[in-house]
Design a protein around this motif. Structure first.
Motif, PDB file in Angstrom:
ATOM      1  N   ALA A 135       0.862  -1.185   0.000  1.00 61.31           N
ATOM      2  CA  ALA A 135       0.000   0.000   0.000  1.00 61.31           C
ATOM      3  C   ALA A 135       0.897   1.232   0.000  1.00 61.31           C
ATOM      4  CB  ALA A 135      -0.917   0.004   1.225  1.00 61.31           C
ATOM      5  N   VAL A 136       0.777   2.050  -1.066  1.00 62.14           N
ATOM      6  CA  VAL A 136       1.751   3.119  -1.258  1.00 62.14           C
ATOM      7  C   VAL A 136       1.207   4.122  -2.265  1.00 62.14           C
ATOM      8  CG1 VAL A 136       2.911   1.979  -3.185  1.00 62.14           C
ATOM      9  CG2 VAL A 136       4.239   3.519  -1.704  1.00 62.14           C
ATOM     10  N   ARG A 137       1.782   5.316  -2.278  1.00 58.35           N
ATOM     11  CA  ARG A 137       1.540   6.244  -3.390  1.00 58.35           C
ATOM     12  C   ARG A 137       2.473   5.831  -4.525  1.00 58.35           C
ATOM     13  NH1 ARG A 137       1.862  11.246   0.237  1.00 58.35           N
ATOM     14  NH2 ARG A 137       3.831  11.581  -0.825  1.00 58.35           N
ATOM     15  N   ALA A 138       1.951   5.071  -5.446  1.00 53.89           N
ATOM     16  CA  ALA A 138       2.780   4.498  -6.509  1.00 53.89           C
ATOM     17  C   ALA A 138       2.878   5.457  -7.695  1.00 53.89           C
ATOM     18  CB  ALA A 138       2.184   3.160  -6.948  1.00 53.89           C
ATOM     19  N   ASP A 139       3.597   5.044  -8.738  1.00 51.79           N
ATOM     20  CA  ASP A 139       3.629   5.810  -9.978  1.00 51.79           C
ATOM     21  C   ASP A 139       2.202   6.187 -10.378  1.00 51.79           C
ATOM     22  OD1 ASP A 139       6.353   5.850 -10.437  1.00 51.79           O
ATOM     23  OD2 ASP A 139       6.371   3.972 -11.534  1.00 51.79           O
ATOM     24  N   PRO A 140       2.042   7.390 -10.910  1.00 53.95           N
ATOM     25  CA  PRO A 140       3.042   8.308 -11.458  1.00 53.95           C
ATOM     26  C   PRO A 140       3.591   9.347 -10.491  1.00 53.95           C
ATOM     27  CG  PRO A 140       0.866   9.106 -12.018  1.00 53.95           C
ATOM     28  CD  PRO A 140       0.658   7.818 -11.248  1.00 53.95           C
ATOM     29  N   VAL A 141       3.406   9.173  -9.181  1.00 57.76           N
ATOM     30  CA  VAL A 141       3.909  10.160  -8.238  1.00 57.76           C
ATOM     31  C   VAL A 141       5.438  10.221  -8.307  1.00 57.76           C
ATOM     32  CG1 VAL A 141       4.024  10.838  -5.810  1.00 57.76           C
ATOM     33  CG2 VAL A 141       1.947   9.789  -6.705  1.00 57.76           C
ATOM     34  N   ILE A 142       5.970  11.445  -8.397  1.00 55.65           N
ATOM     35  CA  ILE A 142       7.422  11.628  -8.368  1.00 55.65           C
ATOM     36  C   ILE A 142       7.865  11.603  -6.914  1.00 55.65           C
ATOM     37  CG2 ILE A 142       9.331  13.188  -8.899  1.00 55.65           C
ATOM     38  CD1 ILE A 142       7.687  14.251 -11.232  1.00 55.65           C
ATOM     39  N   CYS A 143       8.338  10.472  -6.506  1.00 53.53           N
ATOM     40  CA  CYS A 143       8.760  10.282  -5.125  1.00 53.53           C
ATOM     41  C   CYS A 143       9.629   9.041  -5.088  1.00 53.53           C
ATOM     42  CB  CYS A 143       7.549  10.120  -4.208  1.00 53.53           C
ATOM     43  SG  CYS A 143       7.965   9.708  -2.514  1.00 53.53           S
ATOM     44  N   GLY A 144      10.742   9.120  -4.380  1.00 53.68           N
ATOM     45  CA  GLY A 144      11.630   7.971  -4.317  1.00 53.68           C
ATOM     46  C   GLY A 144      10.956   6.744  -3.760  1.00 53.68           C
ATOM     47  N   HIS A 145       9.941   6.940  -2.914  1.00 51.97           N
ATOM     48  CA  HIS A 145       9.328   5.789  -2.268  1.00 51.97           C
ATOM     49  C   HIS A 145       8.340   5.074  -3.180  1.00 51.97           C
ATOM     50  CE1 HIS A 145      11.534   7.155   1.102  1.00 51.97           C
ATOM     51  NE2 HIS A 145      10.905   8.303   1.118  1.00 51.97           N
ATOM     52  N   SER A 146       7.845   5.756  -4.217  1.00 45.55           N
ATOM     53  CA  SER A 146       7.084   5.022  -5.235  1.00 45.55           C
ATOM     54  C   SER A 146       8.035   4.093  -5.988  1.00 45.55           C
ATOM     55  CB  SER A 146       6.380   5.983  -6.195  1.00 45.55           C
ATOM     56  OG  SER A 146       7.309   6.725  -6.971  1.00 45.55           O
ATOM     57  N   GLY A 147       9.287   4.553  -6.159  1.00 46.64           N
ATOM     58  CA  GLY A 147      10.300   3.681  -6.743  1.00 46.64           C
ATOM     59  C   GLY A 147      10.651   2.524  -5.827  1.00 46.64           C
ATOM     60  N   GLU A 148      10.659   2.770  -4.513  1.00 45.34           N
ATOM     61  CA  GLU A 148      10.877   1.677  -3.558  1.00 45.34           C
ATOM     62  C   GLU A 148       9.856   0.569  -3.765  1.00 45.34           C
ATOM     63  OE1 GLU A 148      11.998   1.957   0.601  1.00 45.34           O
ATOM     64  OE2 GLU A 148      11.594   4.100   0.456  1.00 45.34           O
ATOM     65  N   ALA A 149       8.596   0.960  -3.868  1.00 44.87           N
ATOM     66  CA  ALA A 149       7.531  -0.028  -4.026  1.00 44.87           C
ATOM     67  C   ALA A 149       7.722  -0.821  -5.306  1.00 44.87           C
ATOM     68  CB  ALA A 149       6.170   0.662  -4.015  1.00 44.87           C
TER      69      ALA A 149
ATOM     70  N   LEU B   3      18.213  17.360  -9.861  1.00 50.38           N
ATOM     71  CA  LEU B   3      17.099  16.524 -10.291  1.00 50.38           C
ATOM     72  C   LEU B   3      16.398  16.032  -9.042  1.00 50.38           C
ATOM     73  CD1 LEU B   3      17.139  13.867 -13.140  1.00 50.38           C
ATOM     74  CD2 LEU B   3      15.818  13.553 -11.041  1.00 50.38           C
ATOM     75  N   SER B   4      15.256  16.646  -8.759  1.00 52.33           N
ATOM     76  CA  SER B   4      14.519  16.317  -7.546  1.00 52.33           C
ATOM     77  C   SER B   4      13.195  17.068  -7.590  1.00 52.33           C
ATOM     78  CB  SER B   4      15.329  16.729  -6.310  1.00 52.33           C
ATOM     79  OG  SER B   4      14.681  16.316  -5.116  1.00 52.33           O
ATOM     80  N   ARG B   5      12.397  16.909  -6.520  1.00 46.58           N
ATOM     81  CA  ARG B   5      11.231  17.763  -6.368  1.00 46.58           C
ATOM     82  C   ARG B   5      11.697  19.196  -6.154  1.00 46.58           C
ATOM     83  NH1 ARG B   5       8.554  17.249  -1.984  1.00 46.58           N
ATOM     84  NH2 ARG B   5       9.963  15.807  -0.949  1.00 46.58           N
ATOM     85  N   VAL B   6      11.031  20.130  -6.801  1.00 46.72           N
ATOM     86  CA  VAL B   6      11.446  21.525  -6.718  1.00 46.72           C
ATOM     87  C   VAL B   6      10.722  22.170  -5.532  1.00 46.72           C
ATOM     88  CG1 VAL B   6      11.697  23.702  -7.961  1.00 46.72           C
ATOM     89  CG2 VAL B   6      11.772  21.529  -9.209  1.00 46.72           C
ATOM     90  N   THR B   7      11.370  22.096  -4.365  1.00 49.86           N
ATOM     91  CA  THR B   7      10.834  22.666  -3.142  1.00 49.86           C
ATOM     92  C   THR B   7      11.966  23.361  -2.390  1.00 49.86           C
ATOM     93  OG1 THR B   7      11.271  20.731  -1.747  1.00 49.86           O
ATOM     94  CG2 THR B   7       9.186  20.754  -2.952  1.00 49.86           C
ATOM     95  N   GLN B   8      11.607  24.267  -1.509  1.00 47.22           N
ATOM     96  CA  GLN B   8      12.621  24.982  -0.743  1.00 47.22           C
ATOM     97  C   GLN B   8      13.479  24.038   0.070  1.00 47.22           C
ATOM     98  OE1 GLN B   8      11.839  28.896   0.945  1.00 47.22           O
ATOM     99  NE2 GLN B   8      12.353  28.091   2.974  1.00 47.22           N
ATOM    100  N   ALA B   9      12.860  22.982   0.616  1.00 47.99           N
ATOM    101  CA  ALA B   9      13.602  22.054   1.458  1.00 47.99           C
ATOM    102  C   ALA B   9      14.694  21.306   0.696  1.00 47.99           C
ATOM    103  CB  ALA B   9      12.647  21.055   2.107  1.00 47.99           C
ATOM    104  N   LYS B  10      14.597  21.240  -0.620  1.00 41.57           N
ATOM    105  CA  LYS B  10      15.638  20.588  -1.413  1.00 41.57           C
ATOM    106  C   LYS B  10      16.806  21.522  -1.707  1.00 41.57           C
ATOM    107  CE  LYS B  10      13.438  16.615  -2.049  1.00 41.57           C
ATOM    108  NZ  LYS B  10      13.956  15.296  -1.667  1.00 41.57           N
ATOM    109  N   GLY B  11      16.717  22.772  -1.215  1.00 40.97           N
ATOM    110  CA  GLY B  11      17.824  23.707  -1.380  1.00 40.97           C
ATOM    111  C   GLY B  11      17.903  24.355  -2.738  1.00 40.97           C
ATOM    112  N   ILE B  12      16.827  24.356  -3.485  1.00 46.83           N
ATOM    113  CA  ILE B  12      16.894  24.854  -4.855  1.00 46.83           C
ATOM    114  C   ILE B  12      17.148  26.358  -4.906  1.00 46.83           C
ATOM    115  CG2 ILE B  12      14.367  25.039  -4.968  1.00 46.83           C
ATOM    116  CD1 ILE B  12      16.877  24.344  -7.858  1.00 46.83           C
TER     117      ILE B  12
END
Length: 425
Positions: free
Chosen positions: A8-22, A245-254
């Motif tokens: 049970a997960v947020r799977a593709d097409p969500v851009i998230c490393g944990h969808s890749g984990e699944a 190459l990542s989510r474009v958010t302030q927390a990613k240091g962009i």
């Protein structure tokens, strides 16, 4: 014997490393005796409505035969605005548990997927189905840094208690990194102090670390002709750009990275490629609107990603802690380390130190001048031999997160009726 794995997960097409984990766990499960592997996830319109960053729908990589992605439709009408989707997920899992098939249920993201699994198991047992089920829950990071921490900041300890007790109700409880495990225990201690509960001791005793599984084969031994072809299509050349190459958010240091790039000497030799989507993308575009040395790519798919990583002069992810997010591992960092090419520039924030070990160029979070100096060092000063040594060490470290190795370490502790070390043919 038939055996089923449900994730049970947020799977593709969500851009998230944990969808890749699944995806990666599901693929390995097919080689480890599971005859039916399912990802239980959300309808695409629900993901779109949530504002999550999504991959191009027409370029999602297919799953292997034997893996079924289920997106149950909501149950009920507009008078149950959010619970409709939860009811759809929970109801479908009850139907699967009613079948006489030994089943392992792994939930990623405690809110709400672990609640889905626990509610479904309780309902199946109450109905007399007697499911043969083993439950595993994995806190992937934002469960703690966003959900639990938000509860604690706002004094909503009841919600935190619900999250913890639901998590601990599983047969096995996991964290995506040692940093995340420590944050779980620290958060439980705060709840205990306020509520008189005894959650921290159980978390300390039971929560183990299971690092993200990565398909290393997708990043190793890349064909340089394919790399050059992909770069040419984007108007780029090998070693001619720094990659974010990542989510474009302030927390990613962009924002720190864009400002650092603008003052760096390296900008005379390389461009900055910002690849990804996210809530901060419009602001970042506005910040960089007068800089023709910055390129934005918002349609990179899973096949192109390793090629862009392999071709860059450096990969920069200067992630920084924010109230709503702390990088609890950094999957993209290890993917880049596998792909080769220029070194990684990052910060030791949250779990990133576990992801990169001592193989990256480290800067202080939020230090724009330090990021600019790191860019100049990597692009203008670092010689071929030093780059080669860093690349080899980084790849060796990242191989520890190979998906088969992670899968075997994760599932080898399960009850024998759920686990067979012998691969199927």
């Amino acid at each position: 014997m038939n055996r089923r794995l449900v994730i049970a997960v947020r799977a593709d097409p969500v851009i998230c490393g944990h969808s890749g984990e699944a995806r990666n766990l599901a693929e390995v499960a097919l080689t480890r005796g599971f005859t039916d592997v399912r990802l239980l996830t959300w309808p695409i319109p629900a993901l779109q409505a949530a504002g999550l960053p999504l991959k191009p729908l027409d370029r999602i990589m297919p799953y292997s035969g034997g893996i079924t992605v289920e997106r149950p439709e909501p149950v009920g009408d507009y008078r149950v605005p959010d619970g409709r989707f939860m009811a759809g997920l929970t109801g479908r899992l009850v139907e699967l548990l009613a079948e006489p098939v030994p089943t392992t249920c792994l939930s990623m993201y405690l809110a709400p997927h672990t609640a889905v699994v626990q509610d479904a198991v309780a309902a199946a047992r109450a109905a007399g189905f007697a499911p043969n089920v083993h439950t595993m829950a994995k806190a992937v990071g934002s469960d703690v840094t966003n959900v639990i921490r938000s509860c604690l900041r706002e004094g909503r300890f009841g919600a935190a208690v619900v999250l913890f007790t639901t998590f601990l109700a599983n047969d096995e409880v996991l964290a995506v990194s040692e940093y995340t495990r420590q944050e779980i225990v620290a958060s439980a201690e705060e709840v205990d102090s306020y509520c008189g509960t005894r959650l921290a001791d159980e978390c300390r005793d039971r929560v183990s670390v299971s690092y993200p599984p990565i398909d290393t084969s997708a990043y190793l031994d890349l064909d340089l002709m394919l790399v050059d072809t992909a770069l040419k299509r984007r108007g780029l050349e090998r070693d001619g750009y720094v990659l974010f190459l990542s989510r474009v958010t302030q927390a990613k240091g962009i924002f720190d990275l864009v400002n650092a790039f603008s003052r760096s000497k390296a900008r005379s030799r390389v461009r900055l490629v910002v690849a990804g989507t996210g809530p901060a993308l419009p602001e970042v575009r506005a910040l960089a609107r007068d800089d023709d040395r910055i390129v934005f790519l918002d349609d990179v798919d899973d096949e192109e990603k390793p090629l862009l990583m392999r071709g860059c002069a450096a990969y920069a992810l200067p992630t920084r802690p924010e109230p709503d997010f702390v990088e609890t591992f950094g999957i993209a960092l290890t993917e880049k380390m596998l792909a080769g090419g220029g070194p990684v520039i990052t910060t030791v924030t949250g779990g990133t130190g576990e992801a990169v070990g001592d193989t990256a160029v480290i800067v202080e979070a939020g230090d724009v001048a330090g990021i600019a100096a790191a860019l100049d060092r990597v692009v203008l000063e670092m010689g071929p031999e030093e780059r080669r040594i860093m690349e080899a060490r980084a790849r060796a470290h990242a191989m520890a997160f190979d998906r088969t190795r992670v899968f075997d370490e994760l599932f080898c502790s399960a009850s024998p009726k759920f686990w067979d070390q012998s691969p199927t043919t």
